[in-house]
Scaffold this active site. Sequence first.
Site, PDB file in Angstrom:
ATOM      1  N   LYS B  29     -18.010 -87.737  66.452  1.00 29.06           N
ATOM      2  CA  LYS B  29     -17.934 -86.839  67.619  1.00 29.06           C
ATOM      3  C   LYS B  29     -19.229 -86.032  67.773  1.00 29.06           C
ATOM      4  CE  LYS B  29     -12.904 -86.433  67.178  1.00 29.06           C
ATOM      5  NZ  LYS B  29     -11.777 -85.620  66.657  1.00 29.06           N
ATOM      6  N   GLN B  73      -9.711 -80.315  63.802  1.00 29.90           N
ATOM      7  CA  GLN B  73      -9.495 -81.693  63.339  1.00 29.90           C
ATOM      8  C   GLN B  73      -8.170 -81.786  62.579  1.00 29.90           C
ATOM      9  OE1 GLN B  73     -11.603 -84.369  64.049  1.00 29.90           O
ATOM     10  NE2 GLN B  73      -9.992 -85.622  63.166  1.00 29.90           N
ATOM     11  N   ASP B  96      -8.826 -81.269  73.363  1.00 32.39           N
ATOM     12  CA  ASP B  96      -7.964 -82.327  72.810  1.00 32.39           C
ATOM     13  C   ASP B  96      -6.693 -82.503  73.654  1.00 32.39           C
ATOM     14  OD1 ASP B  96      -9.155 -83.616  70.673  1.00 32.39           O
ATOM     15  OD2 ASP B  96      -8.559 -82.111  69.198  1.00 32.39           O
TER      16      ASP B  96
END
Lengths: 269, 269
Positions: B29, B73, B96
């Site tokens: 990412k 994460q 997200d």
Amino acid sequence: MKASIGKSPGLAVVSVGKRRDSHTFIRIKLKACDEVGIATLIEELPENCTEHQLLNVVSGFNENPLVHGIIVQLPLPQHLDEEKIIDSVSPEKDVDGFHPLNMGNLAMRGREPLFIPCASKGCIELLLRSGVEIMGKKVAVIGRSKIVGLPTSLLLQRHHATVSTVHAFTTNPEKITREADIVVSDVGIPNIVRGNWLKPGAFVIDMGTNRIKDPSSRNGYRVTGDVCFKEATKVVSAITPVPGGIGPITISMLLSNTLDSAKRAFIFP
Amino acid sequence: MKASIGKSPGLAVVSVGKRRDSHTFIRIKLKACDEVGIATLIEELPENCTEHQLLNVVSGFNENPLVHGIIVQLPLPQHLDEEKIIDSVSPEKDVDGFHPLNMGNLAMRGREPLFIPCASKGCIELLLRSGVEIMGKKVAVIGRSKIVGLPTSLLLQRHHATVSTVHAFTTNPEKITREADIVVSDVGIPNIVRGNWLKPGAFVIDMGTNRIKDPSSRNGYRVTGDVCFKEATKVVSAITPVPGGIGPITISMLLSNTLDSAKRAFIFP
């Protein structure tokens, strides 16, 4: 609750305009509250009220410690932004379960929404009390409205059903429906679900509330469901009638949601 | 964006502990952000950090005007309350798309979530760019994880597919899958979807990322999907490979979500 702790749950109802069906629904809800000892407040705004006025009313109920549940009766007149109004109801008092935060928590497994929409909760209650196993069963949910079809699909999935959603763009809706052990319909079209759409022995919950003209009736109309009842009864193992089926259970779930909310408020004020 | 208005989008990544797969994902990412000019901030907390510490880090990023997207994460170590942490991310920076408010707005037709989860958004992007019609098509989504299966089902329904969700409690999953024009799999079991589960000509998106032992590989393992690729290619019209299929598109969608967020912040600061 009144007898044991000297306090009552409170439900606030906000209505805009003079739609006859909305007023009928509200009257039924208020009567049910009255019967079980839930205090009610009602605020009736005129058809041409402003968004600001309506938001102010909701905000007042959000702040009011005597109110544990708030219902804004839908549909609202077109000039009002329904999404904005629903978002303005405190998620802690959203006994209809229509706030996106509650809907998101309903969708996400492992989370608990503060409230589950009443018709959907009623549907599950009915299945459980009728001894119908949900886990692993094939379910067709016909219709995907935000207030009935969608939350019912989400809730049935939480109960581990294998859910297929059927809607206006579905090709061969009858084929998918005919494979289902449980059929839930919320389309709003009288008799769209015919007998040959149904699997023998299926369990059918008819959430439709459709008015059709009937000159022989006192009001000139009668209320019917989405499912052709006469044909269905020859095929299925059980079906909820319209009227008188899921409607009263939905009202009970509203009372249950309001009571839950009051308990939370009294325990963690 | 840097060239035209002198400002860059910013993405903050929060990582807890030393899981090797998480660190690989984060590295990918960050590299992608670097390539397109998205500034990155990374905060690495130790495995044994407290919930309070983690919430403080998120809160700092929520307040920081240089940050337009926040990723925590997953998975988090067991002692941390994942739900609470996800809820603490500002819905305006939830690139997200895992916040229940964004998920609720994704589920509710007619509403627009601020962010759609990246893998699901990538799945639709792939279908659209491949010229696959979604409306009216039968789709089987195998798996119902909060981060992939659920939002993919919801998003496909928004595009008017007829979606059936298949999961561990589904009886005859192969039968439902075999009827689908589009199959999306996110189970996490290598090769669970066999060739005979698939309809000839179907379009298959394999979201699985499974490690299997492979002594011949440098790392001692290789990554494979949920679908038995070799069998599937004989039946279907197209299938995404693992690795290299949906993964890179998911990363692109993260960049796209971050850019969208920055645009909103710069236009309506």
